[in-house]
Every structure is written in structure tokens, then in C-alpha cells.
Design an enzyme around this catalytic site. Structure first.
Site, short mmCIF file in Angstrom:
data_model
loop_
_atom_site.label_atom_id
_atom_site.label_comp_id
_atom_site.label_asym_id
_atom_site.label_seq_id
_atom_site.Cartn_x
_atom_site.Cartn_y
_atom_site.Cartn_z
N GLU A 89 0.83 -1.22 0.00
CA GLU A 89 0.00 0.00 0.00
C GLU A 89 0.86 1.27 0.00
O GLU A 89 1.70 1.45 0.89
CB GLU A 89 -0.91 -0.01 1.24
CG GLU A 89 -1.84 1.19 1.30
CD GLU A 89 -2.89 1.09 2.40
OE1 GLU A 89 -3.25 -0.03 2.81
OE2 GLU A 89 -3.34 2.16 2.87
N LYS A 273 -7.39 -1.09 11.42
CA LYS A 273 -6.75 -1.44 10.15
C LYS A 273 -5.55 -0.51 9.94
O LYS A 273 -4.48 -0.94 9.48
CB LYS A 273 -7.76 -1.31 9.01
CG LYS A 273 -7.30 -1.92 7.70
CD LYS A 273 -6.45 -1.00 6.85
CE LYS A 273 -6.09 -1.65 5.52
NZ LYS A 273 -5.26 -0.79 4.68
N ASP A 289 4.41 -14.67 11.57
CA ASP A 289 3.07 -15.13 11.17
C ASP A 289 2.08 -13.98 11.35
O ASP A 289 1.61 -13.71 12.46
CB ASP A 289 2.72 -16.34 12.07
CG ASP A 289 1.36 -16.93 11.75
OD1 ASP A 289 0.55 -16.27 11.08
OD2 ASP A 289 1.11 -18.06 12.21
N HIS A 387 -2.47 10.44 0.10
CA HIS A 387 -2.51 9.08 -0.42
C HIS A 387 -2.45 9.10 -1.95
O HIS A 387 -1.69 8.36 -2.56
CB HIS A 387 -3.81 8.43 0.06
CG HIS A 387 -3.88 6.98 -0.28
ND1 HIS A 387 -3.19 6.02 0.41
CD2 HIS A 387 -4.56 6.34 -1.25
CE1 HIS A 387 -3.44 4.84 -0.12
NE2 HIS A 387 -4.28 5.01 -1.13
C1 MEV Z 1 -6.05 3.09 5.16
O1 MEV Z 1 -5.26 1.98 4.76
C2 MEV Z 1 -6.06 3.21 6.68
C3 MEV Z 1 -6.97 4.31 7.23
O2 MEV Z 1 -8.29 4.11 6.74
C4 MEV Z 1 -6.93 4.19 8.73
C5 MEV Z 1 -7.92 5.09 9.44
O3 MEV Z 1 -8.94 5.48 8.87
O4 MEV Z 1 -7.66 5.36 10.65
C6 MEV Z 1 -6.51 5.66 6.77
#
Ligand code: MEV
Length: 431
Positions: A89, A273, A289, A387
Site C-alpha cells: 500500500e 486497520k 506469522d 494518499h
Molecule cells: C487506510 O489503509 C487506513 C486508514 O483508513 C486508517 C484510518 O482510517 O484510521 C486511513
């Protein structure tokens, strides 16, 4: 075996992002005193010979490559780390390095870790008296512990081994009552799955005898809640000030963002995430792992019965922002792909950690940095601008740009705000 403790590193590698990969590797090699062999390994040139790959899993037909990068600027407990990350990513490595730079100016990350204790479960069914079984098993703790330790004398000689048991009793609708015996095992620098699974299988017949039932499952738990790693960071408003926002407003925004993750599982899943965006790439780069780490992370986040944030963010009395993370971190330096994959070994040498506990602390610090990056972006300009600027390079390549064209096309489409293959093709045609 642990990695050698190396000379102190300086994780401030100026201008790293403007170099080509080979130039970056030169800078990294000089910074960590890398061997020629590791240099070759880290370029990825046939790093995993086919016979080795074929021995690792079944039905092998090839190999699958991912980018390996290094995050810079990390200071953790006053020690500098250059952190290998394997991830597909865009913006993850840049964000971690940038947040580490901000944190560094505020004293860096502070971390700690529990003793590396894993659990394995032995399920006992067909019990007439589950509570009685529990008491009989607890009474036999010394015997069961000794049986476990006799199974792994090497681990005991290294200072690890079984340190205790727990017994949990459940009433189930499907099969009635059951008792579940947990063995708690200090696995030292291993991830520990093989050690605890072997012990569980060894003592299961005796457990069945003592409990007066039949044993069924004998397997580790990935909810490694006795193997937590923690990190925290304190940031001043000045450090968080952006071109368009005062640092105090940024802090308010980050705390508001956290507050939603604390109470709402829909947000907590995305928040976490973002944490795992930092954690997983280190886990993969070191041959560990990542499914085990993911399972443990989310089970831990749901331990109260409500899925919640792995981190906390709060304002201290002096107006600074403090972020914390605490989560299971079952990582090893020995065994599995960590041992067999040459790039994982080289990555561990770049990192310069000497114990699995140290690796766990570095990894959660990167998770906290990544969460900080996401909250800071969400609280300010939103995540798409940064991003997409980084993603633009991917799009430029997809549109057919090569060499210097990649940067030129990426810059043009990011500035236009149209990061699409079509827009990239149009810019490329003009170039
Ligand atoms: C994207 O890979 C991760 C985010 O969505 C995490 C978040 O919203 O805190 C930017």
C-alpha cells in the site's frame, strides 16, 4: 539464536526518498554496517531459492514478490531503529517515517513488553463434574507443569518453559459442560506455536485421566494476552501544527477521531486497520506469522465484548497529546520463516533487535505511528490528498511511464487532482 546486538544506528537518513532503490540501499548499508551478502539478499535477487521455497509450503509453483522498504526516523526508548517493512500500500512507509520524525522531536516512543508467555488450550469433554474436574486439575498443577517442561528441556535451559496453568469451565448448548485447561508457557525468542502445541499434546492423556473425561482440542490460543507489547508517545501542539491548522485544533480533531473508534465498531475496524498498516509490514519483513498477529489483535480489541480501538489518544495536563497502544504481539526471532527466509534474517539484522520482546516493542511503536498518521491526516486535510499523491506514481507506471517520466507524470496528475490512468496517459502523451 538471536540477532547480534549491533552498533547504535542513526535513523535520520536525510533525503532517502529522493534516491533510487540502489542508492537507498547504499545509504542503509552504510548506516547499519551491512554485509555484502545482506546487501545482495535485500535487493531481492533470487533471495529465496526455489528448493527453499518448495520446502516451505506445498504445491509450490513459483514465488510472489512485494516491495521491501525501510522506515526511517524511529527513536524508541532512546535507541534509533531503521525499520524494514514489506507492504503493497502506498503511503504506509512514508507516513510511518514522517510520524516518527515528529515523535522524535518530542522524545520518541517509549515501550515495554510482557514476558513472552503463550497459552495453549486442552479441551476436556464428557465430564460428569466439570467443577470437580477443574479443582482436580488445578491441584495437579506441579505435575502437569513438570510434564510440559520435560517435553522441552532446551526451552527450559534458555530460561523459558511452562510457568502455570488455568482451568476454565463452560456450559455449551451443543455438547454440555466442558473444562479447558490452559498451559502458560514462556517461549523466549520463539513465536512459540510448536513449543506449546507439543506440550499440550504431551500432557493431554494425563489431563483426561485427572479430569475424568476425554480431551479433544490441543492447540495454542492466538489471543496471546500474556504477551502484550506497549508503546506510547507524547506530542506537543507545536509538533502537530500544520500549514493550515493550529496544533491544538489538530489535537482536538485527533481525539474526536479516536473517541469514535472507542465506541463504534464500524470506525474501530478501520482505525485498527490503520494500526495494522504499521504492524503487519514489520511482521512480514521479519518472516513472522501475520495471521496470528491479526487474530490476536482483533480478539484483544473485542475482549470486553465490544470491539474497540487498539490505541488511546488523550490530552495531558500540559496540553500535549499522548497516544498509547497495547496489544498481543507473538513474534519470534527463531523458527519458521524467520529462520529459513534469508531476507527475513537480513531484515532482522537491519533492525538490530536482540530479543523477541524488543521486536514486539518496535512493531507496536510502528503501529502507533501509523495510527497517529491516519488520525492526523483525517483530522486535518483528509487522507486522500497525501494518499493520491503517492498513489500517482503507481498510476503513472500503469499508464506506461518509465524512468524520469514516472515522477513527472505522477506530479502532474497529483497537482491536477485527477489521479487516473486516463489522466496519466494524457500527460504522458504531451511529454
Ligand atoms: C487506510 O489503509 C487506513 C486508514 O483508513 C486508517 C484510518 O482510517 O484510521 C486511513
Amino acid at each position: 539464536m538471536t540477532t547480534e546486538t549491533t552498533t547504535p544506528r542513526n535513523s535520520r537518513l536525510e533525503n532517502l526518498r529522493n534516491l533510487e532503490p540502489a542508492g537507498r540501499l547504499d545509504v542503509l548499508a552504510a548506516a547499519v554496517g551491512m554485509s555484502d551478502e545482506d546487501r545482495v539478499t535485500l535487493t531481492g535477487a533470487d533471495v529465496l531459492p526455489m528448493p527453499l521455497a518448495n520446502g516451505m509450503i506445498e504445491n509450490v509453483i513459483g514465488k510472489f514478490e512485494l516491495p521491501l522498504a525501510v522506515a526511517s526516523n524511529f527513536t524508541i526508548n532512546d535507541k534509533d531503529y531503521l525499520i524494514p517493512m514489506v507492504v503493497e500500500e502506498p503511503s504506509v512507509v512514508a507516513a510511518a517515517s514522517y510520524m516518527a520524525k515528529i515523535a522524535r522531536g518530542c522524545g520518541g516512543f517509549r515501550t515495554s513488553a510482557d514476558r513472552p508467555v503463550m497459552r495453549a488450550q486442552i479441551q476436556v469433554v464428557g465430564l460428569a463434574d466439570p467443577s470437580g474436574a477443574r479443582h482436580r486439575l488445578l491441584g495437579a498443577e506441579a505435575e502437569l507443569r513438570e510434564m510440559c517442561n520435560a517435553r522441552d528441556e532446551v526451552l527450559v535451559s534458555l530460561g523459558g518453559g511452562c510457568i502455570g496453568i488455568e482451568v476454565h469451565v463452560f456450559e455449551t448448548s451443543a455438547v454440555g459442560p466442558m473444562a479447558v485447561l490452559h498451559i502458560l508457557v514462556d517461549v523466549r525468542d520463539a513465536m512459540g506455536a510448536n513449543a506449546v502445541n507439543s506440550m499440550a499434546e504431551t500432557i493431554a492423556p494425563r489431563v483426561a485421566e485427572i479430569a475424568g473425561g476425554h480431551t479433544r482440542l490441543r492447540i495454542l490460543s492466538n489471543l496471546a494476552d500474556h504477551r502484550l507489547a506497549r508503546a506510547h508517545v507524547t506530542l506537543t501542539p507545536e509538533a502537530l501544527t500544520t500549514k493550515t491548522m493550529d496544533g491544538n485544533d489538530v489535537i482536538d480533531g485527533m481525539i474526536e477521531a479516536y473517541a469514535l473508534a472507542q465506541i463504534d465498531p464500524y470506525r474501530a475496524a478501520t482505525h485498527n486497520k490503520g494500526v495494522m498498516n504499521g504492524v503487519d509490514p514489520v511482521v512480514v519483513a521479519t518472516g513472522n506469522d501475520w495471521r496470528a498477529i491479526e487474530a490476536g489483535a482483533h480478539a484483544w480489541a473485542a475482549r470486553s465484548g465490544q470491539y474497540t480501538s487498539l490505541t488511546t489518544w488523550e490530552r495531558g495536563a500540559n496540553g500535549s497529546l499522548t497516544g498509547t497502544i497495547e496489544m498481543p504481539m507473538a513474534l519470534g526471532l527463531v523458527g519458521g520463516a524467520t529462520k529459513t527466509h534469508p531476507a527475513a534474517q537480513a531484515a532482522l539484522r537491519v533492525l538490530g533487535v536482540s530479543t523477541a520482546q524488543e521486536l514486539a516493542q518496535v512493531t507496536v511503536a510502528v503501529g502507533l505511528a501509523q495510527n497517529m498518521a491516519a488520525l492526523r491526516a483525517l483530522a486535518t486535510e483528509g487522507i486522500q490528498k497525501g494518499h493520491m499523491a503517492l498513489h500517482a506514481r503507481n498510476i503513472a507506471i500503469l499508464a506506461g511511464a518509465t524512468g524520469a517520466e514516472v515522477e513527472a507524470v505522477a506530479k502532474a496528475i497529483a497537482t491536477q487532482g485527477h489521479v487516473s490512468v486516463q489522466a496519466a496517459k494524457e500527460v504522458l502523451a504531451k511529454l
